[in-house]
Design a protein around this motif. Structure first.
Motif, PDB file in Angstrom:
ATOM      1  N   VAL A 123       0.844  -1.196   0.000  1.00 54.92           N
ATOM      2  CA  VAL A 123       0.000   0.000   0.000  1.00 54.92           C
ATOM      3  C   VAL A 123       0.879   1.245   0.000  1.00 54.92           C
ATOM      4  N   ALA A 124       0.269   2.375  -0.362  1.00 59.58           N
ATOM      5  CA  ALA A 124       1.009   3.636  -0.406  1.00 59.58           C
ATOM      6  C   ALA A 124       0.067   4.796  -0.138  1.00 59.58           C
ATOM      7  N   ILE A 125       0.652   5.881   0.372  1.00 57.78           N
ATOM      8  CA  ILE A 125      -0.063   7.143   0.537  1.00 57.78           C
ATOM      9  C   ILE A 125       0.746   8.234  -0.143  1.00 57.78           C
ATOM     10  N   TYR A 126       0.086   8.994  -1.003  1.00 52.42           N
ATOM     11  CA  TYR A 126       0.656  10.193  -1.613  1.00 52.42           C
ATOM     12  C   TYR A 126      -0.040  11.403  -0.994  1.00 52.42           C
ATOM     13  N   THR A 127       0.735  12.379  -0.566  1.00 50.12           N
ATOM     14  CA  THR A 127       0.151  13.522   0.119  1.00 50.12           C
ATOM     15  C   THR A 127       0.884  14.812  -0.215  1.00 50.12           C
ATOM     16  N   ARG A 128       0.120  15.898  -0.326  1.00 50.53           N
ATOM     17  CA  ARG A 128       0.719  17.202  -0.597  1.00 50.53           C
ATOM     18  C   ARG A 128       1.375  17.786   0.648  1.00 50.53           C
ATOM     19  N   VAL A 129       0.865  17.423   1.817  1.00 47.54           N
ATOM     20  CA  VAL A 129       1.368  17.959   3.082  1.00 47.54           C
ATOM     21  C   VAL A 129       2.139  16.858   3.803  1.00 47.54           C
ATOM     22  N   ILE A 130       3.333  17.168   4.270  1.00 48.36           N
ATOM     23  CA  ILE A 130       4.118  16.178   5.010  1.00 48.36           C
ATOM     24  C   ILE A 130       3.395  15.828   6.308  1.00 48.36           C
ATOM     25  N   PRO A 131       3.102  14.554   6.551  1.00 51.01           N
ATOM     26  CA  PRO A 131       2.365  14.156   7.761  1.00 51.01           C
ATOM     27  C   PRO A 131       3.197  14.381   9.025  1.00 51.01           C
ATOM     28  N   LYS A 132       2.493  14.469  10.141  1.00 49.26           N
ATOM     29  CA  LYS A 132       3.172  14.521  11.436  1.00 49.26           C
ATOM     30  C   LYS A 132       3.778  13.177  11.790  1.00 49.26           C
ATOM     31  N   ALA A 133       3.168  12.100  11.287  1.00 52.01           N
ATOM     32  CA  ALA A 133       3.675  10.753  11.564  1.00 52.01           C
ATOM     33  C   ALA A 133       3.127   9.792  10.528  1.00 52.01           C
ATOM     34  N   ILE A 134       3.875   8.700  10.310  1.00 52.86           N
ATOM     35  CA  ILE A 134       3.438   7.599   9.457  1.00 52.86           C
ATOM     36  C   ILE A 134       3.455   6.326  10.293  1.00 52.86           C
ATOM     37  N   GLY A 192       1.677  -6.317   3.810  1.00 45.63           N
ATOM     38  CA  GLY A 192       1.698  -4.899   3.480  1.00 45.63           C
ATOM     39  C   GLY A 192       0.323  -4.322   3.207  1.00 45.63           C
ATOM     40  N   ARG A 193      -0.581  -4.429   4.180  1.00 41.93           N
ATOM     41  CA  ARG A 193      -1.972  -4.057   3.948  1.00 41.93           C
ATOM     42  C   ARG A 193      -2.437  -2.812   4.703  1.00 41.93           C
ATOM     43  N   PHE A 194      -1.551  -2.092   5.384  1.00 45.44           N
ATOM     44  CA  PHE A 194      -2.030  -0.918   6.129  1.00 45.44           C
ATOM     45  C   PHE A 194      -0.918   0.105   6.314  1.00 45.44           C
ATOM     46  N   ILE A 195      -1.188   1.348   5.904  1.00 43.62           N
ATOM     47  CA  ILE A 195      -0.308   2.475   6.186  1.00 43.62           C
ATOM     48  C   ILE A 195      -1.186   3.668   6.522  1.00 43.62           C
ATOM     49  N   GLN A 196      -0.776   4.431   7.524  1.00 38.64           N
ATOM     50  CA  GLN A 196      -1.585   5.554   8.010  1.00 38.64           C
ATOM     51  C   GLN A 196      -0.740   6.812   8.118  1.00 38.64           C
ATOM     52  N   ALA A 197      -1.279   7.918   7.631  1.00 40.23           N
ATOM     53  CA  ALA A 197      -0.638   9.226   7.740  1.00 40.23           C
ATOM     54  C   ALA A 197      -1.433  10.069   8.715  1.00 40.23           C
ATOM     55  N   ASP A 198      -0.751  10.624   9.730  1.00 40.68           N
ATOM     56  CA  ASP A 198      -1.390  11.467  10.734  1.00 40.68           C
ATOM     57  C   ASP A 198      -1.147  12.935  10.407  1.00 40.68           C
ATOM     58  N   PHE A 199      -2.229  13.688  10.267  1.00 41.31           N
ATOM     59  CA  PHE A 199      -2.155  15.125  10.061  1.00 41.31           C
ATOM     60  C   PHE A 199      -2.649  15.831  11.320  1.00 41.31           C
ATOM     61  N   ASP A 200      -2.813  17.137  11.277  1.00 43.89           N
ATOM     62  CA  ASP A 200      -3.167  17.893  12.479  1.00 43.89           C
ATOM     63  C   ASP A 200      -4.431  17.369  13.149  1.00 43.89           C
ATOM     64  N   ASN A 201      -5.500  17.229  12.366  1.00 46.56           N
ATOM     65  CA  ASN A 201      -6.795  16.907  12.959  1.00 46.56           C
ATOM     66  C   ASN A 201      -7.381  15.584  12.501  1.00 46.56           C
ATOM     67  N   SER A 210      -6.419  11.492  10.658  1.00 49.95           N
ATOM     68  CA  SER A 210      -5.517  10.466  10.132  1.00 49.95           C
ATOM     69  C   SER A 210      -6.172   9.809   8.933  1.00 49.95           C
ATOM     70  N   VAL A 211      -5.378   9.564   7.888  1.00 56.50           N
ATOM     71  CA  VAL A 211      -5.883   8.918   6.676  1.00 56.50           C
ATOM     72  C   VAL A 211      -5.089   7.640   6.470  1.00 56.50           C
ATOM     73  N   ALA A 212      -5.789   6.526   6.262  1.00 55.19           N
ATOM     74  CA  ALA A 212      -5.132   5.232   6.106  1.00 55.19           C
ATOM     75  C   ALA A 212      -5.447   4.633   4.748  1.00 55.19           C
ATOM     76  N   ALA A 213      -4.412   4.074   4.103  1.00 55.17           N
ATOM     77  CA  ALA A 213      -4.586   3.218   2.931  1.00 55.17           C
ATOM     78  C   ALA A 213      -4.532   1.781   3.411  1.00 55.17           C
ATOM     79  N   MET A 214      -5.564   1.006   3.111  1.00 56.79           N
ATOM     80  CA  MET A 214      -5.659  -0.333   3.658  1.00 56.79           C
ATOM     81  C   MET A 214      -6.338  -1.243   2.650  1.00 56.79           C
TER      82      MET A 214
END
Length: 255
Positions: A68-79, A92-101, A103-107
């Motif tokens: 899985v993969a996440i493409y984002t315009r804003v650098i996340p606070k954490a992966i 390889g079935r789960f990745i999560q990007a944490d932003f300010d308010n 979290s978005v996950a590709a799963m």
């Protein structure tokens, strides 16, 4: 905030079919990809790294499988990668990007169509994933989970549903999992929150004219925590170009 989810069924194939050129034109903030069938080190070519996006990958251990993969315009606070159980992390079935308010996950959930053993593995996976959804409710932030569940939630989400009630993807025990997520836990099916049109599918079987005849199923989802319900502004499925047997699902949030 525009979020796109897409099951590539091979990221190189999707790129060959023009996916990344299309993606850039959509001006998405976050793009979640599944079933890459390639490892990160194999994706150095610039066509896999469109300008303006940061890319994060979680590889399957086995070559040519899942990922899985996440493409984002804003650098996340954490992966965050993985969910702590082998069926997810090894494949390889789960990745999560944490932003300010939020979290978005590709799963992704494995398909059960190939065999009885595959279906049993899928049902075990769903039970473990259900446990993660339960734990997520205790967290003090909002979540968007993006990807294929390989389940059509309701008859409206599947063509010829009546004759498919004993087929993986529309089995009673699978749909009970979806009911638990949406009805008991209070998660939101972002697409159906704002789009109630019939015959809205994200996948078509690999036989002649299935896509043309629109004989398919809505297997791909963006599932949000309850507090995001009122932020969902629009949802659509892009099917003009076949990047894979699945179609990209696009949702706009007022975030």
């Amino acid at each position: 905030m525009r979020v796109i989810t897409f099951n590539t069924q091979g990221i190189e194939q999707a790129a060959d079919n023009g996916f990344f050129e299309w993606m850039v034109q959509q001006d998405a903030d976050v793009v979640c990809l599944q079933d890459l069938r390639a490892k990160e080190y194999q994706l150095d070519d610039k066509r896999f790294h469109p300008e303006g996006y940061e890319a994060y990958f979680f590889d399957a251990f086995e070559d040519g499988y899942s990922g899985v993969a996440i493409y984002t315009r804003v650098i996340p606070k954490a992966i965050m990668t993985g969910l702590g159980f082998e069926q997810c992390d090894f494949n390889g079935r789960f990745i999560q990007a944490d932003f300010d308010n939020v979290s978005v996950a590709a799963m992704s959930v494995p398909s059960g169509l190939k065999s009885d053993e595959a279906q049993a593995a899928k049902e075990e996976y769903l039970q473990l994933l259900k446990g993660h959804f339960t734990k997520t409710l205790r967290k003090r932030r909002e979540f968007i989970f993006c990807g294929p569940f390989h389940i059509a939630h309701k008859p409206v989400d599947l063509s010829n549903w009546y004759v498919n009630q004993k087929v993986s993807g529309f089995l009673p025990q699978e749909r009970e999992i979806m009911e638990a997520i949406f009805d008991e836990m209070g998660y939101v099916d972002a697409f159906r929150q704002v789009n109630h049109v019939d015959q809205q599918y994200t996948w078509w079987p690999d036989y002649n004219k299935a896509r043309e005849l629109n004989e398919g199923a809505r297997l791909d989802y963006q599932i949000t925590t309850a507090n995001l319900r009122k932020t969902i502004k629009s949802a659509s499925i892009y099917r003009d170009v076949a990047f894979s047997a699945h179609a990209p699902l696009i949702v706009d949030y007022d975030l």
